[in-house]
Design an enzyme around this catalytic site. Structure first.
Site, PDB file in Angstrom:
ATOM      1  N   CYS A  29       2.533  11.342   5.561  1.00 10.59           N
ATOM      2  CA  CYS A  29       2.764  12.127   4.340  1.00 10.59           C
ATOM      3  C   CYS A  29       2.738  11.261   3.075  1.00 10.59           C
ATOM      4  O   CYS A  29       3.642  10.450   2.869  1.00 10.59           O
ATOM      5  CB  CYS A  29       4.110  12.824   4.485  1.00 10.59           C
ATOM      6  SG  CYS A  29       4.766  13.546   2.983  1.00 10.59           S
ATOM      7  N   CYS A  32       5.810  11.654   0.858  1.00 11.45           N
ATOM      8  CA  CYS A  32       6.978  10.971   1.429  1.00 11.45           C
ATOM      9  C   CYS A  32       6.980   9.507   1.003  1.00 11.45           C
ATOM     10  O   CYS A  32       8.023   8.946   0.655  1.00 11.45           O
ATOM     11  CB  CYS A  32       6.976  11.066   2.951  1.00 11.45           C
ATOM     12  SG  CYS A  32       7.038  12.762   3.572  1.00 11.45           S
TER      13      CYS A  32
END
Length: 105
Positions: A29, A32
């Site tokens: 991600c 993230c």
């Protein structure tokens, strides 16, 4: 931030009578990783709280149970119940994360 790798540990952790902050993320991600660049300062500011992270891909049943549809998401639990949820769309900047924590803790 301590990683949680099992459902048992997750359930034990969120059962605390103090607020517990859990960040849901995944290795792949990009948002993230972006959050990782600024979360350290927030952790320092909120060091009186217990912080954990869960890899959504390791525990998909937990993510599903608590309606974590996007990542990163930050959830606050107390006494085994979800008290607040910062959805990924609103977790792009340090300011958004801090506003959520100030309003939710």
């Amino acid at each position: 931030m301590e990683a949680i790798h099992t459902t048992d540990k997750f359930n034990e952790t969120i059962g605390s009578d103090r607020p517990v902050i859990v960040k849901f993320e995944a290795d792949w991600c990009p948002d993230c990783r972006r959050m990782d660049m600024f979360i350290g300062d927030i952790l320092e500011e909120y060091k009186g709280y217990d912080w954990y992270n869960v890899n959504r891909d390791e525990l998909p049943e937990i993510a599903e149970k608590y309606e974590v549809m996007g990542i990163p998401s930050i959830l606050i639990f107390k006494d085994g119940n979800k008290k607040a949820h910062l959805h990924s769309a609103n977790a792009k900047t340090p300011e958004e994360v801090e506003e959520f924590l100030q309003a939710s803790l």
